[in-house]
Design an enzyme around this catalytic site. Sequence first.
Site, mmCIF file in Angstrom:
data_model
loop_
_atom_site.group_PDB
_atom_site.id
_atom_site.type_symbol
_atom_site.label_atom_id
_atom_site.label_comp_id
_atom_site.label_asym_id
_atom_site.label_seq_id
_atom_site.Cartn_x
_atom_site.Cartn_y
_atom_site.Cartn_z
ATOM 1 N N GLY A 127 2.904 -1.087 4.191
ATOM 2 C CA GLY A 127 3.031 0.332 3.880
ATOM 3 C C GLY A 127 4.479 0.705 3.620
ATOM 4 O O GLY A 127 5.009 0.490 2.528
ATOM 5 N N GLY A 128 5.130 1.231 4.628
ATOM 6 C CA GLY A 128 6.490 1.758 4.485
ATOM 7 C C GLY A 128 7.464 0.839 3.761
ATOM 8 O O GLY A 128 8.193 1.277 2.855
ATOM 9 N N GLU B 47 -5.366 -4.886 10.387
ATOM 10 C CA GLU B 47 -4.343 -3.865 10.617
ATOM 11 C C GLU B 47 -4.616 -3.141 11.934
ATOM 12 O O GLU B 47 -5.412 -2.187 11.958
ATOM 13 C CB GLU B 47 -4.346 -2.846 9.474
ATOM 14 C CG GLU B 47 -4.041 -3.448 8.120
ATOM 15 C CD GLU B 47 -3.440 -2.426 7.170
ATOM 16 O OE1 GLU B 47 -2.448 -2.755 6.530
ATOM 17 O OE2 GLU B 47 -3.949 -1.285 7.100
ATOM 18 N N ASN C 130 0.879 -1.164 0.000
ATOM 19 C CA ASN C 130 0.000 0.000 0.000
ATOM 20 C C ASN C 130 0.917 1.213 0.000
ATOM 21 O O ASN C 130 1.497 1.556 1.023
ATOM 22 C CB ASN C 130 -0.902 -0.021 1.246
ATOM 23 C CG ASN C 130 -1.743 1.250 1.359
ATOM 24 O OD1 ASN C 130 -1.750 2.087 0.460
ATOM 25 N ND2 ASN C 130 -2.450 1.377 2.477
ATOM 26 N N TRP C 131 1.048 1.800 -1.169
ATOM 27 C CA TRP C 131 2.013 2.902 -1.305
ATOM 28 C C TRP C 131 1.525 4.180 -0.625
ATOM 29 O O TRP C 131 2.288 5.126 -0.466
ATOM 30 C CB TRP C 131 2.285 3.174 -2.797
ATOM 31 C CG TRP C 131 3.062 2.082 -3.484
ATOM 32 C CD1 TRP C 131 3.375 0.832 -2.995
ATOM 33 C CD2 TRP C 131 3.628 2.145 -4.798
ATOM 34 N NE1 TRP C 131 4.090 0.124 -3.929
ATOM 35 C CE2 TRP C 131 4.264 0.907 -5.048
ATOM 36 C CE3 TRP C 131 3.663 3.127 -5.804
ATOM 37 C CZ2 TRP C 131 4.925 0.626 -6.251
ATOM 38 C CZ3 TRP C 131 4.315 2.856 -6.994
ATOM 39 C CH2 TRP C 131 4.943 1.608 -7.216
ATOM 40 N N LYS C 132 0.229 4.238 -0.288
ATOM 41 C CA LYS C 132 -0.366 5.434 0.328
ATOM 42 C C LYS C 132 -0.112 6.672 -0.549
ATOM 43 O O LYS C 132 -0.087 6.526 -1.770
ATOM 44 C CB LYS C 132 0.140 5.596 1.766
ATOM 45 C CG LYS C 132 -0.097 4.302 2.581
ATOM 46 C CD LYS C 132 0.086 4.457 4.062
ATOM 47 C CE LYS C 132 -0.185 3.115 4.752
ATOM 48 N NZ LYS C 132 -0.108 3.196 6.210
ATOM 49 N N GLY D 38 2.681 2.223 10.758
ATOM 50 C CA GLY D 38 3.646 3.305 10.623
ATOM 51 C C GLY D 38 4.361 3.672 11.908
ATOM 52 O O GLY D 38 5.027 4.705 11.985
ATOM 53 N N HIS E 17 -9.556 1.171 4.787
ATOM 54 C CA HIS E 17 -8.294 1.395 5.504
ATOM 55 C C HIS E 17 -8.539 2.373 6.663
ATOM 56 O O HIS E 17 -9.338 3.305 6.536
ATOM 57 C CB HIS E 17 -7.236 1.944 4.554
ATOM 58 C CG HIS E 17 -5.858 1.897 5.137
ATOM 59 N ND1 HIS E 17 -5.415 2.827 6.046
ATOM 60 C CD2 HIS E 17 -4.851 1.009 4.985
ATOM 61 C CE1 HIS E 17 -4.176 2.518 6.416
ATOM 62 N NE2 HIS E 17 -3.806 1.411 5.790
ATOM 63 N N GLU F 250 -6.894 4.778 7.666
ATOM 64 C CA GLU F 250 -6.642 6.180 7.322
ATOM 65 C C GLU F 250 -7.852 6.794 6.629
ATOM 66 O O GLU F 250 -8.165 7.967 6.819
ATOM 67 C CB GLU F 250 -5.370 6.286 6.470
ATOM 68 C CG GLU F 250 -4.130 6.038 7.331
ATOM 69 C CD GLU F 250 -2.948 5.428 6.610
ATOM 70 O OE1 GLU F 250 -2.900 5.448 5.372
ATOM 71 O OE2 GLU F 250 -2.058 4.902 7.314
ATOM 72 N N SER G 123 3.527 -2.241 10.213
ATOM 73 C CA SER G 123 4.977 -2.323 10.408
ATOM 74 C C SER G 123 5.550 -3.694 10.047
ATOM 75 O O SER G 123 6.507 -4.157 10.658
ATOM 76 C CB SER G 123 5.357 -1.929 11.841
ATOM 77 O OG SER G 123 4.984 -0.585 12.104
HETATM 78 P P1 13P Z 1 3.092 0.294 7.610
HETATM 79 O O1 13P Z 1 3.579 -1.002 7.004
HETATM 80 O O2 13P Z 1 3.823 1.497 7.134
HETATM 81 O O3 13P Z 1 2.966 0.188 9.090
HETATM 82 O O4 13P Z 1 1.591 0.502 7.045
HETATM 83 C C1 13P Z 1 0.687 -0.526 7.155
HETATM 84 C C2 13P Z 1 -0.525 -0.170 6.401
HETATM 85 O O5 13P Z 1 -1.273 0.706 6.772
HETATM 86 C C3 13P Z 1 -0.779 -0.899 5.143
HETATM 87 O O6 13P Z 1 -2.050 -0.635 4.662
#
Ligand code: 13P
Length: 248
Positions: free
Chosen positions: A234-235, A167, A10-12, A173, A95, A97, A213
């Site tokens: 994500g990251g 999640e 998930n590149w956000k 994050g 998600h 977010e 994470s």
């Molecule tokens: P991180 O891997 O950066 O914690 O993000 C997880 C996430 O929200 C994937 O959708």
Amino acid sequence: MARRRIIAGNWKMNKTPAEAVELCNTLKDLVKNDNVDVVYCVPAIDIVPVVEAVKGTNVKVGAENFYIEDKGAFTGEISAPMLKEAGVEYIIIGHSERRDIFGENDILINAKVKKAFASGLKPILCCGESLALRKAGTYKEWIARQIKWDLDGVTADQVKNLVIAYEPIWAIGTGETATSDQAEEVCKMIREIIGQMYDAATADAVRIQYGGSMNAGNAAELLSKDNIDGGLIGGASLKPDFGQIVNA
Ligand code: 13P
């Protein structure tokens, strides 16, 4: 049943179109694995160049958001037919977010799940609790409620093709990963809820990811658990490390 592993990035809100193509090229040889579904969920403006950049590879492309109408006066939104025509296969829905920053509720999320299936997009449905709910010990009830609301009216055959991402918000994050036992506890519970809502075959087929994470160092341990069929990353999906997660 052996469920096929699915590792999704998930590149956000990261990567301009040019940077997105560069990342695809960096990852190209690192994410090769015919036994795993590999998905890049990318910002809307990166979809067209990323679909082009991954042509001929095992990578599938996903979107991070869409709206439930096909077209019309919905300024700023993007529709399922638009995503489909551009080559998108997967869609992240619910998600934390989008729930917390953009105010999406379970009624809209449920409508999105149904619209995605009706449009031939495969939903990655996210759920998970805040730190406060984790500390209060009510996280299981919270997640059960999310799943029941978000899948209201969704058929067993659709759920067999669904991906659910657990999640925990406190792990997103933050560098603080759920332990593999904590992640497995909830993923197992989600599968049991699907069994209660549908049947054993559906519970057996639905794929459940962990997200929060996840990185090259902890992926193998998390993925070794019976009910964890993949990861939503994500990251670490923005780095060469993603290849190590795919091959963990
Ligand atoms: P991180 O891997 O950066 O914690 O993000 C997880 C996430 O929200 C994937 O959708």
